[in-house]
Write an enzyme that holds these catalytic residues in place. Structure first.
Site, PDB file in Angstrom:
ATOM      1  N   ARG A   1       0.839  -0.942   0.188  1.00 25.42           N
ATOM      2  CA  ARG A   1      -0.251  -0.069   0.375  1.00 25.42           C
ATOM      3  C   ARG A   1       1.042   1.130  -0.466  1.00 25.42           C
ATOM      4  O   ARG A   1       0.233   2.214   0.621  1.00 25.42           O
ATOM      5  CB  ARG A   1      -1.057   0.105   0.942  1.00 25.42           C
TER       6      ARG A   1
ATOM      7  N   SER B   1     -11.671  -1.203   1.875  1.00 30.71           N
ATOM      8  CA  SER B   1     -10.957  -2.243   3.079  1.00 30.71           C
ATOM      9  C   SER B   1     -10.673  -0.919   4.107  1.00 30.71           C
ATOM     10  O   SER B   1      -9.608   0.288   3.987  1.00 30.71           O
ATOM     11  CB  SER B   1      -9.498  -3.149   3.135  1.00 30.71           C
TER      12      SER B   1
ATOM     13  N   GLU C   1      -6.604   2.157   6.647  1.00 33.43           N
ATOM     14  CA  GLU C   1      -6.219   2.305   5.149  1.00 33.43           C
ATOM     15  C   GLU C   1      -6.602   3.067   4.669  1.00 33.43           C
ATOM     16  O   GLU C   1      -5.689   3.749   3.725  1.00 33.43           O
ATOM     17  CB  GLU C   1      -6.130   0.863   4.569  1.00 33.43           C
TER      18      GLU C   1
END
Length: 303
Positions: free
Chosen positions: A178, A228, A298
């Site tokens: 990420r 998410s 996230e």
């Protein structure tokens, strides 16, 4: 005249065809459907416009926030007292160059996967169900079902703060979980080059349809969300930990931990940024207390 008014005036003078919006509701630009107004938003539709916008913004000390499809973003209820740059239609084209697929960064990943299929190219099936744009996906090295951008990107063409074109090969993109070399927001991704093997179109289509079916079965696609909510903790899965703590269905205002997938926070109607953050705090506190694992968001918060 403040710096945003100066920027708007300078952009209107230098780019008369550029689309500019003041006090634009960010709820229109995020998949969460949450967020107050941004002070100024520019939507360049050509590389030349994007160069001019970027150069002018930095000269006037109005650092731009680069916005894609807003699929990994939560914007404050009060909005964002800043400048947002969002590449518009015209920056979402795809073509083949020297047997490599090259796509504009405003292209949605679902469209990109279909474009690859149409050329009999495999490797982007995983991207079909990710609700983001290509630029955002490369920036955060988006992935799903065992695939990620780092596996297929060969080069990224971007603009520096001074509006200079730069091509960054994959081995300098610093892809990790990420994250990438573009995560600091200092460069604007314009287009991305891919190396994809030839495949059987029917097999590619079957894989896309299989992954789409699995997503529909497991993810709360019927509600607005940012995907998410938490990063994957080392040695664990965030959704499993949240489920283990009995937090499915936990609700604050219009925000809820999805009853279908505990890793998602959904907007059940009228959710505010404050609702989501309060819910996230409760989830993190309970998971830490019951499992000893600290969850990290996230989703990026703006404003």
């Amino acid at each position: 005249m403040d710096r945003f008014e100066q920027l708007a005036a300078a952009l209107r003078a230098g780019c008369p065809d550029l689309e500019l919006r003041e006090q634009e509701p960010m709820s229109r630009h995020t998949t969460f459907r949450i967020g107050g107004p941004v002070r100024l938003m520019a939507l360049p539709k050509t590389e030349k416009e994007a160069q001019a916008v970027l150069k002018t913004a930095w000269e006037l000390e109005c650092p731009p926030f680069f916005l894609g499809n807003g699929s990994n973003l939560l914007v404050a209820d009060a909005g964002y007292e800043g400048f947002v740059l969002k590449l518009a239609r015209g920056m979402d084209q795809v073509r083949e160059v020297n047997r490599r697929l090259v796509a504009g960064s405003a292209m949605l990943l679902s469209q990109l996967a279909w474009a690859a299929l149409g050329r009999g190219l495999a490797g982007l099936e995983f991207a079909h169900g990710i609700p983001g744009s290509l630029g955002g996906a490369v920036t955060m090295n988006a992935g799903a079902y065992g695939g990620e951008m780092a596996q297929v990107v060969t080069a990224v063409t971007c603009l520096t703060r001074t509006g200079e074109l730069e091509t960054v090969p994959a081995d300098r993109c610093a892809f990790s979980y990420r994250h990438s070399a573009f995560s600091d927001g200092s460069r604007l991704i314009l287009r991305v080059e891919f190396s994809l093997p030839q495949g059987d179109p029917e097999e590619i289509r079957a894989k896309i349809e299989d992954l789409a079916r699995r997503r529909k079965e497991k993810q709360p696609l019927e509600w607005p969300s940012a995907g998410s909510m938490f990063k994957r903790p080392p040695g664990h899965f965030a959704a499993a930990l949240i489920d283990q703590c009995g937090l499915k269905g936990l609700t604050v205002g219009g925000a809820q931990v999805s009853e279908k997938h505990a890793g998602f926070v959904v907007n059940r109607g009228g959710a505010t940024c404050a609702d989501v953050l309060a819910l996230v705090d409760q989830v993190r506190e309970r998971v830490l207390r019951q499992t000893g694992v600290e969850l990290e968001m996230e989703v990026r918060v703006l404003g």
